[in-house]
Design a protein around this motif. Structure first.
Motif, short mmCIF file in Angstrom:
data_model
loop_
_atom_site.label_atom_id
_atom_site.label_comp_id
_atom_site.label_asym_id
_atom_site.label_seq_id
_atom_site.Cartn_x
_atom_site.Cartn_y
_atom_site.Cartn_z
N THR A 6 1.24 -1.40 -0.67
CA THR A 6 0.27 -0.19 -0.32
C THR A 6 0.86 1.28 0.10
O THR A 6 0.63 2.28 -0.83
CB THR A 6 -0.97 0.51 1.78
OG1 THR A 6 -1.48 -1.73 1.14
CG2 THR A 6 -1.85 1.47 1.11
N VAL A 7 2.04 1.23 0.63
CA VAL A 7 2.86 2.23 1.19
C VAL A 7 3.60 2.72 -0.27
O VAL A 7 3.28 3.98 -1.14
CB VAL A 7 3.81 2.31 2.43
CG1 VAL A 7 4.91 3.49 1.82
CG2 VAL A 7 3.02 2.38 3.65
N ASP A 8 3.83 1.24 -0.49
CA ASP A 8 4.63 1.53 -2.62
C ASP A 8 4.23 1.82 -3.29
O ASP A 8 3.63 3.33 -4.22
CB ASP A 8 5.64 -0.44 -2.71
CG ASP A 8 6.56 0.03 -1.62
OD1 ASP A 8 7.07 0.52 -0.88
OD2 ASP A 8 6.44 -1.79 -2.15
N VAL A 9 2.49 1.71 -3.64
CA VAL A 9 1.52 2.17 -3.85
C VAL A 9 1.59 4.00 -3.84
O VAL A 9 1.02 4.67 -5.31
CB VAL A 9 0.24 1.52 -4.62
CG1 VAL A 9 -0.92 2.31 -5.54
CG2 VAL A 9 0.35 0.33 -5.29
N MET A 10 1.74 4.02 -3.03
CA MET A 10 1.38 5.63 -3.18
C MET A 10 2.26 6.45 -2.84
O MET A 10 2.17 7.52 -3.39
CB MET A 10 0.89 5.84 -1.03
CG MET A 10 -0.55 5.34 -0.88
SD MET A 10 -0.99 5.78 0.77
CE MET A 10 1.01 5.53 1.99
N VAL A 11 3.34 6.18 -2.85
CA VAL A 11 4.40 6.46 -3.28
C VAL A 11 5.33 6.67 -4.79
O VAL A 11 4.98 8.46 -5.02
CB VAL A 11 6.35 5.67 -2.31
CG1 VAL A 11 7.45 6.09 -2.74
CG2 VAL A 11 5.68 5.90 -0.87
N ASP A 12 4.70 5.01 -4.69
CA ASP A 12 4.76 5.81 -6.22
C ASP A 12 3.61 6.99 -6.92
O ASP A 12 4.00 7.82 -8.02
CB ASP A 12 4.18 4.84 -7.13
CG ASP A 12 5.59 3.46 -6.55
OD1 ASP A 12 6.64 3.48 -6.63
OD2 ASP A 12 5.24 2.38 -7.22
N ARG A 13 2.57 6.83 -6.65
CA ARG A 13 1.71 7.77 -7.34
C ARG A 13 2.41 9.13 -6.83
O ARG A 13 2.21 10.71 -7.57
CB ARG A 13 -0.06 8.04 -6.71
CG ARG A 13 -1.00 8.22 -6.83
CD ARG A 13 -1.97 8.62 -6.68
NE ARG A 13 -2.81 8.92 -6.84
CZ ARG A 13 -3.40 10.61 -7.07
NH1 ARG A 13 -2.18 11.59 -6.09
NH2 ARG A 13 -4.36 10.84 -7.61
N THR A 14 2.65 9.58 -6.28
CA THR A 14 3.15 10.97 -5.33
C THR A 14 4.35 11.44 -6.41
O THR A 14 4.41 12.20 -6.43
CB THR A 14 4.03 10.81 -3.97
OG1 THR A 14 2.64 10.82 -2.55
CG2 THR A 14 4.16 12.32 -3.78
N HIS A 15 5.23 10.38 -6.35
CA HIS A 15 6.39 11.26 -7.45
C HIS A 15 5.81 10.95 -8.94
O HIS A 15 6.16 11.92 -9.72
CB HIS A 15 7.61 9.39 -8.22
CG HIS A 15 8.10 9.40 -6.80
ND1 HIS A 15 8.89 8.17 -6.21
CD2 HIS A 15 8.30 10.98 -5.71
CE1 HIS A 15 9.38 8.10 -5.19
NE2 HIS A 15 9.47 9.50 -5.14
N ARG A 16 4.25 9.93 -9.88
CA ARG A 16 4.42 10.21 -10.92
C ARG A 16 3.75 12.10 -10.69
O ARG A 16 3.76 12.46 -11.88
CB ARG A 16 2.80 9.93 -11.51
CG ARG A 16 3.73 8.08 -11.86
CD ARG A 16 2.71 7.25 -12.35
NE ARG A 16 1.31 7.09 -11.98
CZ ARG A 16 1.16 6.30 -10.96
NH1 ARG A 16 1.81 5.52 -10.43
NH2 ARG A 16 -0.39 6.27 -10.18
N HIS A 17 2.85 12.22 -9.82
CA HIS A 17 2.27 12.93 -9.57
C HIS A 17 2.69 14.05 -8.98
O HIS A 17 2.46 16.27 -9.08
CB HIS A 17 0.81 13.23 -9.13
CG HIS A 17 -0.11 11.95 -10.08
ND1 HIS A 17 -0.69 12.56 -10.70
CD2 HIS A 17 -0.34 10.90 -9.49
CE1 HIS A 17 -1.19 11.98 -11.19
NE2 HIS A 17 -0.83 10.76 -10.82
N LEU A 18 3.96 14.72 -8.61
CA LEU A 18 4.73 15.56 -8.13
C LEU A 18 4.42 17.19 -8.49
O LEU A 18 4.23 17.97 -7.29
CB LEU A 18 5.94 15.68 -7.87
CG LEU A 18 7.29 16.09 -6.66
CD1 LEU A 18 6.26 16.10 -5.27
CD2 LEU A 18 8.33 15.46 -6.35
N GLY A 19 4.71 17.71 -9.88
CA GLY A 19 4.37 18.04 -10.49
C GLY A 19 3.08 19.06 -9.90
O GLY A 19 3.07 20.34 -9.60
#
Length: 84
Positions: free
Chosen positions: A39-52
């Motif tokens: 779950t945490v890995d999915v949230m981190v990946d999503r954060t990186h994709r949408h960081l801008g």
């Protein structure tokens, strides 16, 4: 074990300290904590994709007029128009 003082926290990690100079503390995930890794890995990946977009929303929120004008609170799209 003499000299080791383990502590388990309900949030999913344990700590242990050893009587050493300098003092040492180790951290490890418990089984429930390991269960949250996916779950945490999915949230981190999503954060990186949408960081801008996240940073743009923070800047818009932090502008002095963010609470008095509607458009300042709107989240701008990323350059490629991506939305979450």
């Amino acid at each position: 074990m003499p000299g080791v003082h383990p502590t388990t926290y309900a949030v999913g990690f344990t700590t242990s300290s050893k009587v050493m100079v300098p003092p040492t503390v180790g951290y490890a995930l418990t089984a429930p904590g390991q269960g949250l890794r996916g779950t945490v890995d999915v949230m981190v990946d999503r954060t990186h994709r949408h960081l801008g977009r996240i940073e743009a929303a923070r800047r818009a929120f932090d502008t002095p007029d963010a609470w008095t004008t509607g458009p300042a609170r709107q989240v701008p799209e990323t350059p490629n128009g991506a939305r979450p």
